[in-house]
Write a protein that holds these residues in place. Structure first.
Motif, PDB file in Angstrom:
ATOM      1  N   ARG A 288       0.813  -1.124   0.106  1.00 17.21           N
ATOM      2  CA  ARG A 288      -0.077  -0.018  -0.085  1.00 17.21           C
ATOM      3  C   ARG A 288       0.858   1.520  -0.019  1.00 17.21           C
ATOM      4  O   ARG A 288       0.609   2.152  -0.674  1.00 17.21           O
ATOM      5  CB  ARG A 288      -0.789  -0.053   1.278  1.00 17.21           C
ATOM      6  CG  ARG A 288      -1.828   1.222   1.361  1.00 17.21           C
ATOM      7  CD  ARG A 288      -2.902   0.982   2.406  1.00 17.21           C
ATOM      8  NE  ARG A 288      -2.247   0.546   3.951  1.00 17.21           N
ATOM      9  CZ  ARG A 288      -2.893   0.470   4.817  1.00 17.21           C
ATOM     10  NH1 ARG A 288      -4.255   0.147   4.642  1.00 17.21           N
ATOM     11  NH2 ARG A 288      -2.232   0.088   5.700  1.00 17.21           N
TER      12      ARG A 288
ATOM     13  N   ARG B 160       1.274   4.155  -3.383  1.00 14.97           N
ATOM     14  CA  ARG B 160       1.061   5.744  -3.130  1.00 14.97           C
ATOM     15  C   ARG B 160       2.015   6.408  -3.849  1.00 14.97           C
ATOM     16  O   ARG B 160       2.052   7.576  -4.016  1.00 14.97           O
ATOM     17  CB  ARG B 160       0.838   6.087  -1.818  1.00 14.97           C
ATOM     18  CG  ARG B 160      -0.403   5.504  -1.093  1.00 14.97           C
ATOM     19  CD  ARG B 160      -0.500   6.239   0.358  1.00 14.97           C
ATOM     20  NE  ARG B 160      -1.766   5.979   0.947  1.00 14.97           N
ATOM     21  CZ  ARG B 160      -1.886   5.160   2.142  1.00 14.97           C
ATOM     22  NH1 ARG B 160      -0.546   4.752   2.732  1.00 14.97           N
ATOM     23  NH2 ARG B 160      -2.987   4.891   2.814  1.00 14.97           N
TER      24      ARG B 160
ATOM     25  N   ARG C 235      -4.967  -2.807  -6.440  1.00 13.58           N
ATOM     26  CA  ARG C 235      -5.728  -1.585  -5.644  1.00 13.58           C
ATOM     27  C   ARG C 235      -6.919  -2.084  -5.170  1.00 13.58           C
ATOM     28  O   ARG C 235      -7.431  -1.562  -4.163  1.00 13.58           O
ATOM     29  CB  ARG C 235      -5.834  -0.391  -6.188  1.00 13.58           C
ATOM     30  CG  ARG C 235      -4.436   0.582  -6.208  1.00 13.58           C
ATOM     31  CD  ARG C 235      -4.317   1.659  -7.038  1.00 13.58           C
ATOM     32  NE  ARG C 235      -3.366   2.720  -6.818  1.00 13.58           N
ATOM     33  CZ  ARG C 235      -2.430   2.491  -7.571  1.00 13.58           C
ATOM     34  NH1 ARG C 235      -2.198   1.471  -8.659  1.00 13.58           N
ATOM     35  NH2 ARG C 235      -1.439   3.291  -7.502  1.00 13.58           N
TER      36      ARG C 235
ATOM     37  N   PHE D  68      -7.812  -3.438  -1.495  1.00 13.84           N
ATOM     38  CA  PHE D  68      -7.856  -2.393  -0.308  1.00 13.84           C
ATOM     39  C   PHE D  68      -9.403  -1.814  -0.171  1.00 13.84           C
ATOM     40  O   PHE D  68      -9.325  -0.911   0.360  1.00 13.84           O
ATOM     41  CB  PHE D  68      -6.974  -1.202  -0.380  1.00 13.84           C
ATOM     42  CG  PHE D  68      -5.261  -2.029  -0.226  1.00 13.84           C
ATOM     43  CD1 PHE D  68      -4.591  -2.091   0.782  1.00 13.84           C
ATOM     44  CD2 PHE D  68      -4.642  -2.204  -1.415  1.00 13.84           C
ATOM     45  CE1 PHE D  68      -3.309  -2.431   0.737  1.00 13.84           C
ATOM     46  CE2 PHE D  68      -3.381  -2.583  -1.635  1.00 13.84           C
ATOM     47  CZ  PHE D  68      -2.827  -2.966  -0.384  1.00 13.84           C
TER      48      PHE D  68
ATOM     49  N   PRO E 216      -5.963   2.889  -2.481  1.00 18.19           N
ATOM     50  CA  PRO E 216      -4.710   4.042  -2.342  1.00 18.19           C
ATOM     51  C   PRO E 216      -4.517   4.676  -3.500  1.00 18.19           C
ATOM     52  O   PRO E 216      -4.470   3.715  -4.569  1.00 18.19           O
ATOM     53  CB  PRO E 216      -3.533   3.011  -1.743  1.00 18.19           C
ATOM     54  CG  PRO E 216      -3.921   1.583  -2.330  1.00 18.19           C
ATOM     55  CD  PRO E 216      -5.275   1.650  -2.226  1.00 18.19           C
TER      56      PRO E 216
END
Length: 727
Positions: free
Chosen positions: A273, A277, A350, A353, A358
């Motif tokens: 994660r 980003r 992604r 999550f 994120p």
């Protein structure tokens, strides 16, 4: 050394590699499920003997079988009790039960039973307790029958007791056969319940912490796949007889597998994660994440594997038989940590999550959380924190020296279980030693001449033994002018005689073990004064004395070997001399403090006089091996940060950046071990409690405060540390 594993992790993180790796795991688990047997088919309960079969009690048991052959196995003690007085009607029904046990209609696996129905009333009266409330009635099962059949036989006897109308009499079955049967009934379906409880608990904790359904369910699916592989590999091992598959080891392995794989998943997707980003590609993000996480996972798994491998050097069967189960499991878990976990999360990207997906950020944003505050406190007051915690830990470690150990398995059973209730009735109304008498076998190099002189000498020996401390009685009672020898006194070879001792203490208490040791110490005098060549002592108490001695030996070997091997392993990981010593030192301090504080709680809050002798060994192996994981994760991040920051700052950032994920992992690991507290055996309850407490102590205090404070205090010369790390 790390390059092949990093290459494997990198391949598993790539677009093509992730699909290949995931498909390979699925194919393997499907093929194994279809072609290989489950470990359940070959599970067994390890006895309390030596893997070499050469302890004094085991040799004595072998001599007994050779000199006094029979098809008799475990003894069952049937206990009948009425609070006021066993009535005439009760005695008639007990007679009916005795006739059944002597008939062809008796259970198939009963070898022999006390012929109560053939005794005159005057002899029957002597079998009852002095107050007339209790009767002890013994029988033996056939030699070598499985535990499940022993349990079925006990159930048949219970049904017959009800059928003859003894419903108003308290009836319990104790003795070795009763204990074996109750052990089977206690753990029937226990693995299934344990698995469901573990999965449910991990799922709830992950949902609460991460609030993402996919992040909660994915580690459990991964663990399910890995468990399918481990279970079938153990089944293959059991089928081919390569190693023994211990049932209790498989149960604890189940907890370990789900907990460790969840921890590894947390380590991976937390760093994943962070990388998502920074860049848009989900595969490149995973490659970068695994570049940093693969090393701590490898060394984490390596330390656990080494700890489990050391169990192979033990000689006590329950310890030794844990080794193959956990060694296989750890290898597969480690492989999954480097391949299956990154491949699954890389494929999900992604979406894993959701709903907190994120996004790529131009500038990294740092949230000020609890661990950010803790890190600042550690950097500001390292000496105060380290000194205060050291005093607390030393108090707990000092209390470790006061622990009392129990060798009485019955004390670990629930209070309402039949074998425990039966024995407690015996303790109140009979000499406690009747639960498991001690047998002494006197061997001669030549055939003995049974005459008045010989019988007189044996009678003198019986009298002398009966006067020993802790001996309630010795049989048979002999005299020089006996016309007929007692049954099972003289061996068919005329080279051995057998004497039976009833101890005054519980045969599993330390006092009884001391009595047997005193009997062993008499061997030279007996050989010298009574013309025998060897003296053997058999029975449950003699076996427990050997267990005590094996346990002491294995504790010394295990503690020493695990400490040395894991310290060396940490040296390779940190490329340092001081740091692995500090890491190992803090974890050992944590272990002894956890055991000491746990003993204080057990003694003063739960009212226990002693704990299982196995608890220190099991707790040491798992707590030390698993506790080091978090230190490895912390130190790895500190070393990474130290490349661009001063040492003190690097330590603070390491605490802040790893605090959340390690705390989450520690809570999950502690909670899964706490599931063992739901099991009916006190030994597992205490193990689960101690492990949970120790892991939480490692997670929040050792890893979060104590270890970072020590690192700051012992690495003041930043330049030398930097050069050491870069080396």
């Amino acid at each position: 050394m790390l390059r092949p594993f990093r290459t494997l992790a990198k391949f598993s993180s790539s677009s093509k590699g992730a699909k290949i790796v995931f498909a390979a795991w699925i194919i393997v688990v499907v093929l194994l499920s279809a072609l290989a047997p489950s470990a359940k088919e070959y599970e067994g309960n390890s006895g309390e003997g030596s893997i070499r079969g050469d302890t004094p009690s085991e040799i004595a048991e072998q001599v007994s079988k050779e000199q006094f052959p029979s098809n008799e196995g475990l003894t069952a003690l049937l206990v009948f009790h009425r609070d006021d007085h066993i009535t005439t009607q009760d005695r008639e029904k007990i007679t009916e039960l005795s006739e059944w046990l002597a008939s062809d209609a008796k259970p198939e696996h009963v070898s022999s039973a006390l012929p109560y129905h053939q005794f005159p009333e005057s002899v029957q009266d002597q079998m009852y307790s002095d107050d007339g409330t209790t009767l002890l009635f013994n029988l033996t099962l056939q030699e070598g029958i499985e535990s499940g059949l022993a349990n079925d036989t006990m159930e048949e006897i219970r049904e017959k007791v009800k059928a003859v109308g003894l419903n108003d009499v308290q009836f319990e079955i104790t003795g070795p056969a009763g204990i074996t049967a109750d052990t089977i009934s206690l753990f029937r379906n226990a693995d299934f319940v344990l698995m469901i409880a573990t999965i449910a608990l991990i799922f709830v904790i992950l949902i609460v912490i991460y609030r993402s359904p996919l992040l909660a369910i994915t580690p459990l699916i991964i663990a399910g796949i890995v468990y399918g592989v481990v279970d079938r590999i153990l089944g293959i091992i059991g089928k081919n007889g390569w190693f023994a598959i211990d049932g209790q080891a498989v149960s604890i392995m189940l907890v370990l597998l789900f907990a460790v794989l969840t921890d590894y998943s947390l380590f991976v997707f937390s760093r994943y994660r962070e990388e998502l980003r920074k860049q848009s590609s989900k595969y490149q993000s995973m490659e970068e994440a695994m570049h940093h996480v693969s090393e701590p996972i490898l060394f984490s798994g390596g330390t656990v594997f080494l700890a489990m491998m050391t169990l192979f050097v033990t000689i006590f069967q329950p310890y030794n038989h844990f080794a193959p189960v956990f060694s296989v499991a750890v290898i597969v878990i480690l492989l999954a940590g480097l391949t299956l976990i990154p491949s699954v999360f890389a494929l999900m990207g992604r979406k894993a999550f959701w709903p907190f997906v994120p996004k790529v950020e131009k500038e990294s944003q740092t949230k000020v959380g609890i661990w950010e505050k803790v890190s600042k406190l550690v950097m500001k007051r390292p000496a105060l924190l380290a000194g205060s915690l050291l005093i607390v830990f030393l108090i707990g470690a000092f209390n470790f020296t006061s622990i009392n150990y129990s060798f009485n398995l019955l004390k670990s059973f629930p209070e309402d279980i039949s074998s425990r209730q039966g024995f407690e009735l015996l303790e109140k109304h009979y000499p406690a030693g009747q639960l498991a008498p001690v047998t002494m076998i006197l061997e001669s190099d030549k055939e003995v001449e049974v005459d008045s002189v010989f019988l007189g000498k044996i009678a003198e020996l019986v009298k002398e033994l009966g006067q020993q401390k802790g001996i309630d009685s010795v049989s048979p009672q002999l005299s020089a002018d006996m016309d007929e020898l007692p049954r099972n006194f003289l061996a068919e070879s005329n080279k051995s005689v057998r004497l039976q001792h009833v101890l005054g203490d519980n045969p599993y208490d330390l006092a009884a073990l001391d009595t047997v040791q005193d009997l062993r110490d008499l061997e030279k005098d007996i050989i010298k004064n009574y013309d025998f060549s060897k003296v053997h002592i058999a029975g449950q108490t003699a076996q427990q004395l050997d267990v005590k001695q094996m346990n002491e030996r294995d504790m010394i070997v295990l503690f020493s070997l695990v400490t040395v091997l894991l310290t060396v392993m940490l040296g390779f990981q940190t490329k340092s001399v001081l740091m692995p010593i500090l890491m190992m030192g803090t974890i050992l301090l944590s272990y002894f403090a956890s055991m000491g504080f746990g003993w204080w709680i057990f003694k003063h809050w739960l009212g226990l006089e002693a704990i299982s002798y196995r608890l220190p060994v099991y707790t040491f192996v798992f707590m030390v091996a698993l506790g080091i994981d978090y230190n490895i994760m912390l130190v790895s991040r500190i070393r990474e940060e130290a490349k661009i920051h001063p040492w003190k700052v690097a330590v603070g950032r390491g605490v802040a950046l790893t605090g959340g994920v390690i705390s989450s992992a520690g809570i999950i690991l502690a909670a899964t071990f706490a599931v063992l507290m739901t099991q009916p055996l006190q030994e597992l309850f205490l193990f689960g409690f101690t492990m949970a407490m120790g892991i939480l102590l490692d997670t929040f205090i050792i890893r979060g405060i104590f270890m970072p404070s020590i690192l700051i205090l012992t690495h003041k010369k930043e330049s030398s540390v930097q050069s050491e790390i870069q080396a």
